[in-house]
Design a protein around this motif. Structure first.
Motif, PDB file in Angstrom:
ATOM      1  N   LEU A 126       0.917  -1.228   0.148  1.00  0.00           N
ATOM      2  CA  LEU A 126      -0.030  -0.093   0.011  1.00  0.00           C
ATOM      3  C   LEU A 126       0.895   1.151  -0.063  1.00  0.00           C
ATOM      4  CD1 LEU A 126      -2.844  -1.155   2.417  1.00  0.00           C
ATOM      5  CD2 LEU A 126      -2.983  -0.825  -0.002  1.00  0.00           C
ATOM      6  N   THR A 127       2.188   1.067   0.469  1.00  0.00           N
ATOM      7  CA  THR A 127       2.871   2.313   0.585  1.00  0.00           C
ATOM      8  C   THR A 127       4.002   2.345  -0.566  1.00  0.00           C
ATOM      9  OG1 THR A 127       4.272   1.524   2.126  1.00  0.00           O
ATOM     10  CG2 THR A 127       2.430   2.805   3.021  1.00  0.00           C
ATOM     11  N   GLY A 128       4.499   1.338  -0.948  1.00  0.00           N
ATOM     12  CA  GLY A 128       5.625   1.230  -1.882  1.00  0.00           C
ATOM     13  C   GLY A 128       5.143   2.119  -3.132  1.00  0.00           C
ATOM     14  N   ALA A 129       6.193   2.577  -3.896  1.00  0.00           N
ATOM     15  CA  ALA A 129       6.006   3.423  -5.079  1.00  0.00           C
ATOM     16  C   ALA A 129       5.869   2.567  -6.321  1.00  0.00           C
ATOM     17  CB  ALA A 129       7.326   4.317  -5.254  1.00  0.00           C
ATOM     18  N   LEU A 130       6.518   1.354  -6.331  1.00  0.00           N
ATOM     19  CA  LEU A 130       6.441   0.380  -7.382  1.00  0.00           C
ATOM     20  C   LEU A 130       4.741  -0.118  -7.231  1.00  0.00           C
ATOM     21  CD1 LEU A 130       7.201  -1.619  -9.528  1.00  0.00           C
ATOM     22  CD2 LEU A 130       7.665  -3.178  -7.763  1.00  0.00           C
ATOM     23  N   TYR A 131       4.199  -0.614  -6.243  1.00  0.00           N
ATOM     24  CA  TYR A 131       3.248  -1.245  -6.173  1.00  0.00           C
ATOM     25  C   TYR A 131       2.041  -0.145  -6.236  1.00  0.00           C
ATOM     26  CZ  TYR A 131       6.146  -4.472  -3.853  1.00  0.00           C
ATOM     27  OH  TYR A 131       7.252  -5.832  -3.837  1.00  0.00           O
ATOM     28  N   GLN A 132       2.372   1.003  -5.881  1.00  0.00           N
ATOM     29  CA  GLN A 132       1.055   1.975  -6.092  1.00  0.00           C
ATOM     30  C   GLN A 132       1.002   2.334  -7.280  1.00  0.00           C
ATOM     31  OE1 GLN A 132       2.439   5.393  -3.614  1.00  0.00           O
ATOM     32  NE2 GLN A 132       1.264   4.498  -1.766  1.00  0.00           N
ATOM     33  N   ARG A 133       2.153   2.313  -8.079  1.00  0.00           N
ATOM     34  CA  ARG A 133       1.985   2.515  -9.746  1.00  0.00           C
ATOM     35  C   ARG A 133       1.471   1.665 -10.103  1.00  0.00           C
ATOM     36  NH1 ARG A 133       7.570   3.142 -11.103  1.00  0.00           N
ATOM     37  NH2 ARG A 133       7.535   1.276 -12.549  1.00  0.00           N
ATOM     38  N   VAL A 134       1.795   0.359  -9.930  1.00  0.00           N
ATOM     39  CA  VAL A 134       1.299  -0.823 -10.808  1.00  0.00           C
ATOM     40  C   VAL A 134      -0.403  -1.051 -10.285  1.00  0.00           C
ATOM     41  CG1 VAL A 134       1.050  -2.977 -10.947  1.00  0.00           C
ATOM     42  CG2 VAL A 134       3.246  -2.180 -10.780  1.00  0.00           C
ATOM     43  N   PHE A 135      -0.998  -0.731  -9.392  1.00  0.00           N
ATOM     44  CA  PHE A 135      -2.372  -0.638  -8.822  1.00  0.00           C
ATOM     45  C   PHE A 135      -2.966   0.539  -9.888  1.00  0.00           C
ATOM     46  CE2 PHE A 135      -1.738  -3.399  -5.068  1.00  0.00           C
ATOM     47  CZ  PHE A 135      -2.991  -4.294  -5.572  1.00  0.00           C
ATOM     48  N   LEU A 136      -2.261   1.650  -9.768  1.00  0.00           N
ATOM     49  CA  LEU A 136      -3.071   2.846 -10.356  1.00  0.00           C
ATOM     50  C   LEU A 136      -3.064   2.727 -11.887  1.00  0.00           C
ATOM     51  CD1 LEU A 136      -3.826   5.780  -9.946  1.00  0.00           C
ATOM     52  CD2 LEU A 136      -1.801   6.595 -10.544  1.00  0.00           C
ATOM     53  N   ASN A 137      -1.981   2.154 -12.575  1.00  0.00           N
ATOM     54  CA  ASN A 137      -2.012   1.576 -13.760  1.00  0.00           C
ATOM     55  C   ASN A 137      -3.223   0.771 -14.218  1.00  0.00           C
ATOM     56  OD1 ASN A 137      -0.830   1.307 -16.578  1.00  0.00           O
ATOM     57  ND2 ASN A 137       0.074  -0.467 -16.165  1.00  0.00           N
ATOM     58  N   THR A 138      -3.331  -0.346 -13.172  1.00  0.00           N
ATOM     59  CA  THR A 138      -4.190  -1.222 -13.558  1.00  0.00           C
ATOM     60  C   THR A 138      -5.743  -0.658 -13.294  1.00  0.00           C
ATOM     61  OG1 THR A 138      -2.802  -2.825 -12.257  1.00  0.00           O
ATOM     62  CG2 THR A 138      -5.266  -3.406 -12.475  1.00  0.00           C
ATOM     63  N   PHE A 139      -6.010   0.398 -12.549  1.00  0.00           N
ATOM     64  CA  PHE A 139      -7.427   0.755 -12.558  1.00  0.00           C
ATOM     65  C   PHE A 139      -7.376   1.684 -13.737  1.00  0.00           C
ATOM     66  CE2 PHE A 139      -6.944  -0.143  -7.862  1.00  0.00           C
ATOM     67  CZ  PHE A 139      -7.941  -0.832  -7.702  1.00  0.00           C
ATOM     68  N   THR A 140      -6.582   2.421 -14.006  1.00  0.00           N
ATOM     69  CA  THR A 140      -6.764   3.408 -15.243  1.00  0.00           C
ATOM     70  C   THR A 140      -6.889   2.523 -16.480  1.00  0.00           C
ATOM     71  OG1 THR A 140      -4.211   3.883 -15.248  1.00  0.00           O
ATOM     72  CG2 THR A 140      -5.568   5.460 -14.196  1.00  0.00           C
ATOM     73  N   THR A 141      -6.161   1.741 -16.590  1.00  0.00           N
ATOM     74  CA  THR A 141      -6.095   0.860 -17.764  1.00  0.00           C
ATOM     75  C   THR A 141      -7.442  -0.021 -17.937  1.00  0.00           C
ATOM     76  OG1 THR A 141      -3.778   0.005 -17.499  1.00  0.00           O
ATOM     77  CG2 THR A 141      -5.188  -1.199 -19.022  1.00  0.00           C
TER      78      THR A 141
END
Lengths: 282, 267
Positions: A57-72
């Motif tokens: 929930l706080t790591g930059a990599l994971y946040q980016r991947v989750f954000l990318n998943t939702f926007t995609t």
């Protein structure tokens, strides 16, 4: 005889449980337990703590991947709607023969393995493929890399998921009573305003159905983004697979899987309250 | 509006069709890598597929696993569907929902679960492991199809048989089952295809010993994009075409017959 039988079953009411038991036990052992296993691992691997969730929930990599998943997923859903609506319209309002041919095509696409469709897009978008050749022909000297980009995986996902949207909207469009459209016309509605105020609202249930289905499936998509996407813009499912296969990081992978599962279930629960889950695939 | 939608619709038709028609010429290509249009044509990749154990064994594995999955799924789902459609009992709504759950859980989540759980049970990399997992994933679709069929069933037919003296078992065998047959066939077919097509769980738990065709295709596409995949794609495409087009043509032929017979019900 028939009456006495049904009386018996009403009284004892053990029959449904006997009939359900084999499947119930099976699902408990081979569906519920593995799921609970994922939940447990997310808290216990490598040691008992909330560390995995904290990291995800706080790591930059994971946040980016989750954000990318939702926007995609949101973007793919929107594209499926833009692509699917006109096609469903064409199917619902063509001559029977044309409509049947298009329906046949969409059904074909739907039933063709998505690995096959992913592979086809690899051929179409590859460096020796027709699209690059076309770009060169019309004078683009250095055509951009199409394959293994966000563009290629998005395009393929829209193609793979569009049939779900089309079928849902088409079913609703077929049921629209032409008398409604005629009466709206007789009251003076036409063109855009007829579409905006009469036709579009009538098809809204199909749009809602298709959108939820496409969005949810897209959230969990593994194969197409892994094969066609850019390695730098992973989706959650791909990252989970990566963690498990490459690093045997079951804790992290499980924590991400649980978050993905919870989000999916929340969306489906809201949907179930309003429409009923069994309507989704019907 | 109308014209605009029609034109947009026709463009989308091309978009939907393009990837489907491209694999067929690709499968006859003599290029050693992905290239379209192909520089020349031959049958080499068909020979490569039909003579190579690396492809034939996964194909056989997939057929075997999908068949076993179908049998197991139907054995579990048929009685459960009867219970859920024909009986009212406390907890029925919950049970209904549970039948659909495997469809709601992303496959990657199940893959993580099976990978760890079946690892503990010694079921990873075995046919049995894949069959057990695939059965769970096939249950919802088989249930949806079958319950829709069973809901449309006219129970007066059973009552008539019983009033004429048939025992419940006889009634089930000679009245219920024959009427339900189309539903059972379609339901089994869906379970089979669900298993045959399933990729994500198979990637994680089938290993090399029980490797399924989709898993082999996935690995092959990831590593080198072997042109043999175009051959398999074409073959799968033909199977789907035959499966889908056959009923269409059958009904087209029937509708041209001088005396149209009544539709058989479950379509």
């Amino acid at each position: 005889m028939g009456i006495s039988l049904s009386k018996l079953t009403e009284k004892t009411n053990i029959w449904p449980w006997l009939l359900l038991a084999p499947l119930g036990i099976y699902m408990l052992i081979f569906f519920a337990v593995p799921l609970v296993d994922v939940a447990i691992m997310s808290f216990t691997e490598p040691k008992v703590s909330f560390a995995n969730y904290q990291k995800v929930l706080t790591g930059a990599l994971y946040q980016r991947v989750f954000l990318n998943t939702f926007t995609t997923a949101a973007f793919v859903t929107l594209c499926c709607l833009l692509v699917g609506y006109p096609l469903a319209y064409l199917m619902a309002h063509s001559k029977p023969r044309t409509a049947m041919l298009i329906l046949l095509l969409v059904t074909m696409s739907f039933w063709t393995s998505f690995l096959v469709r992913t592979y086809s897009w690899m051929v179409l978008l590859g460096n020796n493929g027709p699209l690059i050749a076309f770009l060169q022909m019309i004078g683009v000297d250095n055509p951009p890399q199409l394959l293994f980009t966000r563009f290629s995986s998005t395009l393929a996902m829209v193609h793979i998921l569009a049939p779900y949207m089309i079928m849902n909207i088409y079913t609703v469009m077929k049921k629209i009573d032409p008398a409604l459209i005629r009466s709206a016309e007789s009251l003076g509605a036409k063109g855009w305003s007829l579409f905006r105020h009469v036709y579009l609202p009538l098809t809204a249930p199909g749009i809602a159905n298709g959108s939820v289905l496409v969005f949810v499936i897209c959230l969990g998509f593994y194969v197409t983004p892994v094969l066609l996407g850019s390695p730098r813009e992973q989706m959650v499912a791909g990252l989970i697979g990566h963690q498990i296969e490459e690093f045997l990081a079951f804790g992290l992978g499980s924590a991400m899987a649980m978050i993905l599962l919870v989000v999916t279930l929340i969306i489906l629960t809201i949907y179930h309250r309003r429409f009923g889950l069994d309507k989704l695939w019907g | 509006m109308n014209t605009f939608m029609r034109w947009a619709g026709f463009i989308v038709v091309l978009f939907i069709a393009a990837p489907l028609v491209i694999v067929v010429p690709m499968s006859f290509s003599n290029a050693s890598s992905l290239q379209f249009p192909p520089p020349g044509y031959w049958l080499g990749y068909y020979r490569a597929y039909f003579t190579n154990a690396d492809w034939l064994i996964p194909t056989w594995n997939s057929i075997l696993i999908a068949t076993a999955t179908t049998i197991l799924t139907m054995a579990l789902v048929v009685p459960a569907t009867f219970a859920l459609v024909r009986h009212k009992f406390r907890g029925k709504g919950f049970a209904d929902l549970m039948m659909l759950m495997p469809m709601a859980v992303p496959h990657i989540v199940m893959a993580v679960g099976y990978y760890s759980y079946f690892g503990d049970l010694g079921l990873v990399h075995s046919h049995l492991g894949v069959i057990l997992a695939h059965t769970c994933l096939s249950v919802p679709i088989a249930f949806l199809v079958l319950s829709a069929n069973l809901k449309g069933f006219d129970r007066n037919l059973e009552r008539a048989a019983q009033s004429l003296g048939a025992s419940p078992a006889k009634t089930f065998l000679h009245v219920t089952l024959p009427i339900l047959r189309p539903g059972l066939v379609i339901s089994s077919l869906f379970a089979f295809i669900q298993s045959f097509d399933e990729t994500v769980v198979a990637i994680f738990i089938s290993g090399r010993d029980a490797e399924t065709l989709p898993r082999k295709m996935f690995d092959s596409i990831r590593q080198e994009a072997d042109p043999v995949i175009a051959v398999i794609s074409t073959l799968l495409f033909v199977v789907v075409l035959v499966g889908i087009a056959a009923p269409y043509f059958a009904s087209a032929l029937r509708s041209r017959a001088p005396k149209p017979s009544r539709p058989a019900g479950a379509h």
